[in-house]
Design a protein around this motif. Structure first.
Motif, PDB file in Angstrom:
ATOM      1  N   LEU A  89       0.845  -1.188   0.000  1.00 49.71           N
ATOM      2  CA  LEU A  89       0.000   0.000   0.000  1.00 49.71           C
ATOM      3  C   LEU A  89       0.878   1.234   0.000  1.00 49.71           C
ATOM      4  CD1 LEU A  89      -3.233   0.746   1.910  1.00 49.71           C
ATOM      5  CD2 LEU A  89      -1.355   2.367   2.073  1.00 49.71           C
ATOM      6  N   LYS A  90       0.542   2.188  -0.863  1.00 49.33           N
ATOM      7  CA  LYS A  90       1.272   3.448  -0.938  1.00 49.33           C
ATOM      8  C   LYS A  90       0.270   4.518  -1.341  1.00 49.33           C
ATOM      9  CE  LYS A  90       5.275   5.652  -3.178  1.00 49.33           C
ATOM     10  NZ  LYS A  90       4.566   6.797  -3.818  1.00 49.33           N
ATOM     11  N   ASP A  91       0.016   5.471  -0.450  1.00 54.09           N
ATOM     12  CA  ASP A  91      -0.980   6.482  -0.743  1.00 54.09           C
ATOM     13  C   ASP A  91      -0.780   7.692   0.165  1.00 54.09           C
ATOM     14  OD1 ASP A  91      -3.139   7.646  -2.012  1.00 54.09           O
ATOM     15  OD2 ASP A  91      -4.416   5.874  -1.782  1.00 54.09           O
ATOM     16  N   GLU A  92      -1.383   8.809  -0.211  1.00 56.44           N
ATOM     17  CA  GLU A  92      -1.352   9.996   0.628  1.00 56.44           C
ATOM     18  C   GLU A  92      -2.296   9.807   1.812  1.00 56.44           C
ATOM     19  OE1 GLU A  92      -2.272  13.374  -1.722  1.00 56.44           O
ATOM     20  OE2 GLU A  92      -0.424  13.260  -2.906  1.00 56.44           O
ATOM     21  N   VAL A  93      -1.944  10.400   2.945  1.00 53.46           N
ATOM     22  CA  VAL A  93      -2.734  10.239   4.166  1.00 53.46           C
ATOM     23  C   VAL A  93      -4.161  10.740   3.965  1.00 53.46           C
ATOM     24  CG1 VAL A  93      -3.009  11.004   6.550  1.00 53.46           C
ATOM     25  CG2 VAL A  93      -0.766  10.299   5.725  1.00 53.46           C
ATOM     26  N   ASN A  94      -4.316  11.912   3.365  1.00 52.51           N
ATOM     27  CA  ASN A  94      -5.654  12.466   3.173  1.00 52.51           C
ATOM     28  C   ASN A  94      -6.521  11.559   2.313  1.00 52.51           C
ATOM     29  OD1 ASN A  94      -5.131  14.725   4.728  1.00 52.51           O
ATOM     30  ND2 ASN A  94      -4.493  15.985   2.991  1.00 52.51           N
ATOM     31  N   ALA A  95      -5.921  10.960   1.307  1.00 55.64           N
ATOM     32  CA  ALA A  95      -6.668  10.040   0.434  1.00 55.64           C
ATOM     33  C   ALA A  95      -7.109   8.804   1.211  1.00 55.64           C
ATOM     34  CB  ALA A  95      -5.818   9.642  -0.767  1.00 55.64           C
ATOM     35  N   LEU A  96      -6.240   8.305   2.088  1.00 62.33           N
ATOM     36  CA  LEU A  96      -6.588   7.150   2.915  1.00 62.33           C
ATOM     37  C   LEU A  96      -7.766   7.470   3.827  1.00 62.33           C
ATOM     38  CD1 LEU A  96      -3.117   5.728   4.042  1.00 62.33           C
ATOM     39  CD2 LEU A  96      -4.788   4.591   2.597  1.00 62.33           C
ATOM     40  N   LYS A  97      -7.699   8.646   4.456  1.00 59.81           N
ATOM     41  CA  LYS A  97      -8.762   9.037   5.378  1.00 59.81           C
ATOM     42  C   LYS A  97     -10.091   9.195   4.668  1.00 59.81           C
ATOM     43  CE  LYS A  97      -5.912  11.458   8.817  1.00 59.81           C
ATOM     44  NZ  LYS A  97      -5.630  12.777   9.437  1.00 59.81           N
ATOM     45  N   LEU A 154      -5.811  -2.615   7.911  1.00 57.52           N
ATOM     46  CA  LEU A 154      -5.232  -2.880   6.598  1.00 57.52           C
ATOM     47  C   LEU A 154      -4.089  -3.882   6.694  1.00 57.52           C
ATOM     48  CD1 LEU A 154      -5.157   0.683   4.959  1.00 57.52           C
ATOM     49  CD2 LEU A 154      -6.696  -1.204   4.432  1.00 57.52           C
ATOM     50  N   THR A 155      -3.266  -3.724   7.735  1.00 53.41           N
ATOM     51  CA  THR A 155      -2.145  -4.657   7.916  1.00 53.41           C
ATOM     52  C   THR A 155      -2.641  -6.075   8.164  1.00 53.41           C
ATOM     53  OG1 THR A 155      -0.767  -2.874   8.825  1.00 53.41           O
ATOM     54  CG2 THR A 155      -0.061  -5.132   9.248  1.00 53.41           C
ATOM     55  N   GLU A 156      -3.675  -6.217   8.996  1.00 48.68           N
ATOM     56  CA  GLU A 156      -4.250  -7.540   9.257  1.00 48.68           C
ATOM     57  C   GLU A 156      -4.772  -8.168   7.975  1.00 48.68           C
ATOM     58  OE1 GLU A 156      -7.188  -6.739  12.209  1.00 48.68           O
ATOM     59  OE2 GLU A 156      -5.792  -6.952  13.898  1.00 48.68           O
ATOM     60  N   ASN A 157      -5.439  -7.368   7.151  1.00 47.34           N
ATOM     61  CA  ASN A 157      -5.966  -7.880   5.885  1.00 47.34           C
ATOM     62  C   ASN A 157      -4.859  -8.238   4.910  1.00 47.34           C
ATOM     63  OD1 ASN A 157      -9.221  -7.449   5.328  1.00 47.34           O
ATOM     64  ND2 ASN A 157      -8.461  -6.217   7.020  1.00 47.34           N
ATOM     65  N   ILE A 158      -3.806  -7.423   4.910  1.00 43.62           N
ATOM     66  CA  ILE A 158      -2.662  -7.711   4.051  1.00 43.62           C
ATOM     67  C   ILE A 158      -2.008  -9.027   4.465  1.00 43.62           C
ATOM     68  CG2 ILE A 158      -0.309  -6.981   3.498  1.00 43.62           C
ATOM     69  CD1 ILE A 158      -1.403  -4.066   3.554  1.00 43.62           C
ATOM     70  N   MET A 159      -1.843  -9.226   5.774  1.00 43.37           N
ATOM     71  CA  MET A 159      -1.223 -10.454   6.276  1.00 43.37           C
ATOM     72  C   MET A 159      -2.054 -11.683   5.920  1.00 43.37           C
ATOM     73  SD  MET A 159       1.616  -9.572   7.682  1.00 43.37           S
ATOM     74  CE  MET A 159       2.082 -10.938   8.741  1.00 43.37           C
ATOM     75  N   LYS A 160      -3.369 -11.503   5.853  1.00 39.61           N
ATOM     76  CA  LYS A 160      -4.255 -12.610   5.485  1.00 39.61           C
ATOM     77  C   LYS A 160      -4.338 -12.807   3.980  1.00 39.61           C
ATOM     78  CE  LYS A 160      -7.279 -11.838   9.483  1.00 39.61           C
ATOM     79  NZ  LYS A 160      -8.639 -11.362   9.892  1.00 39.61           N
ATOM     80  N   GLY A 161      -3.712 -11.890   3.226  1.00 38.23           N
ATOM     81  CA  GLY A 161      -3.768 -11.976   1.774  1.00 38.23           C
ATOM     82  C   GLY A 161      -5.085 -11.512   1.192  1.00 38.23           C
ATOM     83  N   GLU A 162      -5.822 -10.693   1.977  1.00 38.90           N
ATOM     84  CA  GLU A 162      -7.146 -10.269   1.536  1.00 38.90           C
ATOM     85  C   GLU A 162      -7.149  -8.863   0.961  1.00 38.90           C
ATOM     86  OE1 GLU A 162      -9.635 -10.675   4.928  1.00 38.90           O
ATOM     87  OE2 GLU A 162      -9.452 -12.859   5.029  1.00 38.90           O
ATOM     88  N   TYR A 163      -5.988  -8.255   0.872  1.00 40.22           N
ATOM     89  CA  TYR A 163      -5.929  -6.875   0.380  1.00 40.22           C
ATOM     90  C   TYR A 163      -4.621  -6.664  -0.334  1.00 40.22           C
ATOM     91  CZ  TYR A 163      -5.733  -1.829   0.238  1.00 40.22           C
ATOM     92  OH  TYR A 163      -5.617  -0.547  -0.206  1.00 40.22           O
ATOM     93  N   SER A 164      -4.669  -5.889  -1.417  1.00 36.74           N
ATOM     94  CA  SER A 164      -3.446  -5.553  -2.150  1.00 36.74           C
ATOM     95  C   SER A 164      -3.692  -4.359  -3.042  1.00 36.74           C
ATOM     96  CB  SER A 164      -2.972  -6.751  -3.007  1.00 36.74           C
ATOM     97  OG  SER A 164      -3.969  -7.054  -3.982  1.00 36.74           O
ATOM     98  N   ASN A 165      -2.609  -3.849  -3.618  1.00 42.14           N
ATOM     99  CA  ASN A 165      -2.626  -2.790  -4.635  1.00 42.14           C
ATOM    100  C   ASN A 165      -2.905  -1.386  -4.112  1.00 42.14           C
ATOM    101  OD1 ASN A 165      -2.153  -4.704  -6.630  1.00 42.14           O
ATOM    102  ND2 ASN A 165      -4.337  -5.100  -6.872  1.00 42.14           N
ATOM    103  N   GLY A 166      -3.345  -1.229  -2.853  1.00 42.05           N
ATOM    104  CA  GLY A 166      -3.484   0.100  -2.301  1.00 42.05           C
ATOM    105  C   GLY A 166      -4.762   0.824  -2.650  1.00 42.05           C
ATOM    106  N   ARG A 167      -5.576   0.316  -3.576  1.00 41.99           N
ATOM    107  CA  ARG A 167      -6.825   0.979  -3.924  1.00 41.99           C
ATOM    108  C   ARG A 167      -7.909  -0.067  -4.173  1.00 41.99           C
ATOM    109  NH1 ARG A 167      -6.627   6.364  -5.115  1.00 41.99           N
ATOM    110  NH2 ARG A 167      -4.556   7.271  -5.380  1.00 41.99           N
ATOM    111  N   ASN A 168      -9.140   0.320  -3.871  1.00 39.12           N
ATOM    112  CA  ASN A 168     -10.256  -0.587  -4.107  1.00 39.12           C
ATOM    113  C   ASN A 168     -10.746  -0.430  -5.530  1.00 39.12           C
ATOM    114  OD1 ASN A 168     -11.338  -2.538  -2.567  1.00 39.12           O
ATOM    115  ND2 ASN A 168     -13.073  -1.342  -1.828  1.00 39.12           N
TER     116      ASN A 168
END
Length: 225
Positions: free
Chosen positions: A136-144, A211-225
């Motif tokens: 995941l790589k994104d601006e803080v405001n975009a994440l919020k 997000l970290t928990e989901n990443i560790m489970k392999g349920e999230y990637s690419n930084g955007r939905n």
């Protein structure tokens, strides 16, 4: 190395030295050292430079490192748990000084800390690395802007999250609370309002955890939905 400053716990050999001698050594090491600013910081933090470092409290030992990191003006400055042993007032003093100095003297600053919400206003960008890969790589405001807590009746919540990335779930009786990561359409926002579903932004620290928990489970990637 003269352009890089890593602020972390001092080795025992350094702790045997007086604070003023440690600061003098730092002046020699860092080519962009600001002696006038160092003096200002020493007064601002009410630091006793005549004592040996090991004779200072944990908080004051931390402050010595902060003074070095700020006054070094190094092109790359890294703070490892920079508020260890500091009370709330001193922590916020450091954050304010860091922001003020960064605005006047822009450079790359890396902060390693567990107190994410406390330093959220310092961050411009977030990078989450898992297994040596940037997930995941994104601006803080975009994440919020793309992360929300929704709270309401389970049937109403289920209707809106069926096509959403759900990163957290919990239930309290008939009330369901979910954390979602993704953009909401105008239609979805209206549905939330019309059905009295409570909506709020997810605090940055909790968002990191989910997000970290989901990443560790392999349920999230690419930084955007």
């Amino acid at each position: 190395m003269e352009d890089i400053c890593l602020v972390k716990d001092f080795p025992n050999s350094v702790k045997e030295r007086k604070v003023k001698d440690i600061l003098t050594l730092a002046k020699i090491i860092y080519k962009n050292w600001d002696e006038e600013y160092k003096d200002y910081l020493v007064k601002e933090f009410n630091l006793n430079t005549k004592k040996k470092l090991l004779k200072l409290s944990t908080g004051n030992q931390t402050i010595v490192g902060l003074v070095i990191g700020l006054a070094s003006r190094s092109r790359l400055t890294m703070f490892d748990e920079p508020t260890l042993g500091l009370d709330a007032a001193m922590r916020y003093k450091f954050y304010n000084l860091l922001l003020e100095d960064y605005e006047k003297n822009p450079r790359t600053i890396i902060v390693s800390t567990h107190l994410i919400d406390e330093v959220a206003n310092l961050f411009e960008e977030v990078i989450i690395i898992n297994d040596e890969r940037i997930t995941l790589k994104d601006e803080v405001n975009a994440l919020k802007e793309r992360s929300y807590f929704l709270s309401g009746r389970e049937d109403l919540i289920n209707s809106i999250i069926k096509d959403k990335k759900v990163i957290h779930r919990e239930e309290f009786g008939s009330t369901k609370i979910v954390g979602i990561y993704g953009n909401l359409t105008e239609k979805e926002t209206k549905y939330i309002k019309d059905n009295n579903i409570e909506i709020s932004n997810i605090p940055l620290q909790k968002l990191f955890i989910y997000l970290t928990e989901n990443i560790m489970k392999g349920e999230y990637s690419n930084g955007r939905n």
